[in-house]
Enzyme design. Structure first.
Site, mmCIF file in Angstrom:
data_model
loop_
_atom_site.group_PDB
_atom_site.id
_atom_site.type_symbol
_atom_site.label_atom_id
_atom_site.label_comp_id
_atom_site.label_asym_id
_atom_site.label_seq_id
_atom_site.Cartn_x
_atom_site.Cartn_y
_atom_site.Cartn_z
ATOM 1 N N GLY A 131 8.702 -7.871 9.393
ATOM 2 C CA GLY A 131 8.472 -6.651 10.158
ATOM 3 C C GLY A 131 6.986 -6.365 10.264
ATOM 4 O O GLY A 131 6.164 -7.286 10.384
ATOM 5 N N SER A 132 6.613 -5.100 10.205
ATOM 6 C CA SER A 132 5.229 -4.692 10.398
ATOM 7 C C SER A 132 4.285 -5.391 9.419
ATOM 8 O O SER A 132 3.361 -6.100 9.812
ATOM 9 C CB SER A 132 5.103 -3.174 10.256
ATOM 10 O OG SER A 132 3.749 -2.763 10.337
ATOM 11 N N ASP A 182 11.822 -0.509 1.060
ATOM 12 C CA ASP A 182 12.016 -0.178 -0.353
ATOM 13 C C ASP A 182 13.480 -0.048 -0.746
ATOM 14 O O ASP A 182 13.891 -0.504 -1.812
ATOM 15 C CB ASP A 182 11.319 1.149 -0.689
ATOM 16 C CG ASP A 182 9.814 1.074 -0.592
ATOM 17 O OD1 ASP A 182 9.252 0.014 -0.894
ATOM 18 O OD2 ASP A 182 9.204 2.092 -0.195
ATOM 19 N N GLU A 183 14.267 0.605 0.121
ATOM 20 C CA GLU A 183 15.650 0.904 -0.229
ATOM 21 C C GLU A 183 16.521 -0.327 -0.350
ATOM 22 O O GLU A 183 17.645 -0.258 -0.880
ATOM 23 C CB GLU A 183 16.259 1.892 0.772
ATOM 24 C CG GLU A 183 16.265 1.434 2.219
ATOM 25 C CD GLU A 183 15.045 1.846 3.006
ATOM 26 O OE1 GLU A 183 15.179 2.001 4.234
ATOM 27 O OE2 GLU A 183 13.966 2.015 2.398
ATOM 28 N N LYS A 200 -4.235 -1.082 2.776
ATOM 29 C CA LYS A 200 -4.318 0.334 3.118
ATOM 30 C C LYS A 200 -4.397 0.511 4.632
ATOM 31 O O LYS A 200 -5.341 1.068 5.191
ATOM 32 C CB LYS A 200 -5.513 0.987 2.419
ATOM 33 C CG LYS A 200 -5.459 0.931 0.918
ATOM 34 C CD LYS A 200 -4.108 1.393 0.366
ATOM 35 C CE LYS A 200 -3.865 2.871 0.596
ATOM 36 N NZ LYS A 200 -2.509 3.262 0.092
ATOM 37 N N GLY A 234 0.747 -2.672 9.495
ATOM 38 C CA GLY A 234 0.700 -4.088 9.779
ATOM 39 C C GLY A 234 -0.141 -4.473 10.975
ATOM 40 O O GLY A 234 -0.902 -5.447 10.924
ATOM 41 N N ASP A 288 0.703 7.367 -3.418
ATOM 42 C CA ASP A 288 1.187 7.031 -2.079
ATOM 43 C C ASP A 288 2.293 7.984 -1.648
ATOM 44 O O ASP A 288 2.263 8.527 -0.534
ATOM 45 C CB ASP A 288 1.694 5.592 -2.058
ATOM 46 C CG ASP A 288 2.046 5.116 -0.656
ATOM 47 O OD1 ASP A 288 1.117 4.865 0.122
ATOM 48 O OD2 ASP A 288 3.239 5.006 -0.348
ATOM 49 N N GLU A 313 2.010 10.838 1.417
ATOM 50 C CA GLU A 313 2.965 10.853 2.526
ATOM 51 C C GLU A 313 3.648 12.214 2.657
ATOM 52 O O GLU A 313 3.800 12.748 3.753
ATOM 53 C CB GLU A 313 4.027 9.773 2.307
ATOM 54 C CG GLU A 313 3.515 8.358 2.426
ATOM 55 C CD GLU A 313 4.498 7.328 1.911
ATOM 56 O OE1 GLU A 313 4.260 6.125 2.106
ATOM 57 O OE2 GLU A 313 5.519 7.707 1.299
ATOM 58 N N GLU A 334 -4.906 16.781 20.425
ATOM 59 C CA GLU A 334 -6.307 16.730 20.009
ATOM 60 C C GLU A 334 -6.473 16.417 18.524
ATOM 61 O O GLU A 334 -7.592 16.198 18.056
ATOM 62 C CB GLU A 334 -7.001 18.044 20.360
ATOM 63 C CG GLU A 334 -7.158 18.238 21.863
ATOM 64 C CD GLU A 334 -8.047 19.414 22.230
ATOM 65 O OE1 GLU A 334 -8.885 19.809 21.385
ATOM 66 O OE2 GLU A 334 -7.915 19.930 23.346
#
Length: 339
Positions: free
Chosen positions: A27-28, A84-85, A132, A135, A192, A196, A232
Site C-alpha cells: 500500500g502507501s 495495524d489491526e 516521518k 508513502g 504518534d 494523531e 486556507e
C-alpha cells in the site's frame, strides 16, 4: 536524541548486503519503501494475500511477488506494512509459522509490539523504521535525490546487529540523506497516537468544523466559511512546515498575527490542554489500544457509523463543489481516487 546520516551507516558494498527483505503489504508505505530499497540495490520481495489488488502493480514494478507465507519463509528481514489491526493475525498465522529461525522482524509503527498484539519469539531481532511522512512523499523525495527523516528503534537485539540493520534499512529508503533519529517503540507509539488524536487529525478536524459551523450558524455563506476555515489552512501549515511558528507569523499580516497572539489562547484554553492530558493518559495506560482492538473484533460498528456521519457533514459537499473550480488541486493530489 541521536541522529545518524549515511556516513554513519557502514553498509559496505551496499545497504543490507546479502540480506533478502520481504515487504509484507504494497500500500502507501509498502510500495514506497520497497521501491526505494530496490533502487538502493537491496534484494526485495513482496508478500501479499492471494488475489490482492496490488499483486499486478508490484510485479509490474519488477518485484518477485508471492504469498505472505512464501515470502516470509524466504526472507532474512520481514517488514510488516499491513494495517495495524491486521498485525496480530498476519503474524501469528502466516509469518511466525514460516519465518526462518534467524530472520528479523520489522515494523513502521510500534503499536502492535508495544501493546502486546504481536509477541515475537525471544530469539528474533525486532526493529522499527518509521518514516516521518506518507508513502507518496517517501517515494517522491527519494526519486528527487532527497529523503524523509525516519525514526528507528530496537525492541529485541538477539544478533547484536539489530540497530545496524535498522540503520541500513532507513538509509536504503533514503532517510540517511537527511537524518535517522533513534527512539524507542514506546516513545514512537505513544507520541504518534497522541499527535494523531489531539492535534494532527482529531484536533485539526474538530477545529475546522467548529469554525465552519460557527460562521454558517451566524448567517455567512458556506463557501466563505469553507475557504476561511479549511482551504486556507494549507497556506498556514506550509509556512509552519517550512520554518516553524515564527516563519508563519513573519509571513502573515500584522492584523492576522495580532489576532493569533491575542485570541488563540481563548480557543485552545487550559481546558483543552487538560483534555489532551486525559487523552495521553488513555494512550499510556493502553485504554485506547484496548478500545481499538475490541472495536475491530466487533466488526467496527462505532468506527463505521462515525465515519459515515463525518462524510455526510455539509462541509464535504461544499468542499467538493469548490475544489471542482480548482482543477490543479486534483493534478497535485496525493490521493487520486477522491472527488
Amino acid at each position: 536524541m541521536d541522529v545518524y546520516t549515511e556516513k554513519d551507516v557502514k553498509g559496505k558494498g551496499g545497504f543490507l548486503k546479502g540480506k533478502k527483505v520481504a515487504v509484507i503489504g504494497y500500500g502507501s508505505q509498502g510500495h514506497a519503501q520497497a521501491l526505494n530499497l530496490k533502487d538502493s540495490k537491496v534484494d526485495v520481495v513482496i508478500g501479499l494475500n492471494k488475489g490482492s489488488q496490488h499483486w499486478k502493480a508490484a510485479e509490474k514494478a519488477g518485484f518477485k511477488v508471492g504469498t505472505i507465507e512464501e515470502m516470509s519463509a524466504a526472507a532474512d528481514l520481514i517488514m510488516v506494512l499491513v494495517p495495524d489491526e491486521f498485525h496480530k493475525d498476519v503474524y501469528e498465522t502466516r509469518i511466525k509459522p514460516n519465518m526462518k529461525k534467524d530472520a528479523a522482524l520489522a515494523f513502521s509503527h510500534g503499536l502492535s509490539i508495544h501493546y502486546g498484539q504481536v509477541t515475537p519469539g525471544k530469539t528474533t531481532d525486532v526493529i522499527m523504521i518509521a518514516p516521518k511522512g506518507p508513502g507518496h512523499l517517501v517515494r517522491s523525495e527519494f526519486v528527487q535525490g532527497r529523503g524523509v527523516p525516519s525514526l528507528i528503534a530496537v525492541y529485541q537485539d538477539v544478533s547484536g546487529s539489530a540497530k545496524q540493520m535498522a540503520l541500513e534499512y532507513a538509509a536504503g529508503i533514503g532517510s540517511g540523506r537527511v537524518g535517522i533519529l533513534e527512539t524507542t517503540f514506546r516513545e514512537e507509539t505513544e507520541t504518534d497516537l497522541f499527535g494523531e488524536q489531539a492535534v494532527l487529525c482529531g484536533g485539526v478536524t474538530r477545529l475546522v468544523l467548529a469554525g465552519y459551523e460557527t460562521l454558517v450558524d451566524a448567517g455567512y455563506e458556506p463557501e466563505m466559511a469553507y475557504f476561511e476555515c479549511l482551504h486556507e489552512l494549507k497556506l498556514i501549515v506550509d509556512l509552519m512546515y517550512q520554518g516553524g511558528l515564527s516563519t508563519m507569523r513573519y509571513s502573515i499580516s500584522n492584523t492576522a498575527e495580532y489576532g493569533d497572539l491575542t485570541r488563540g489562547d481563548r480557543v485552545i484554553s487550559e481546558d483543552v490542554k487538560d483534555e489532551m492530558a486525559a487523552i495521553l493518559d488513555e494512550i499510556q495506560s493502553g485504554e485506547f489500544a484496548r478500545e481499538w482492538i475490541l472495536e475491530n473484533q466487533a466488526g467496527r460498528p462505532v468506527f463505521t457509523s462515525l465515519a459515515r456521519m463525518a462524510g455526510e457533514h455539509p462541509i464535504e459537499e461544499v468542499g467538493k463543489r469548490l475544489r471542482a473550480l480548482m482543477p490543479w488541486l486534483k493534478e497535485q493530489a496525493a490521493v487520486k481516487d477522491r472527488d
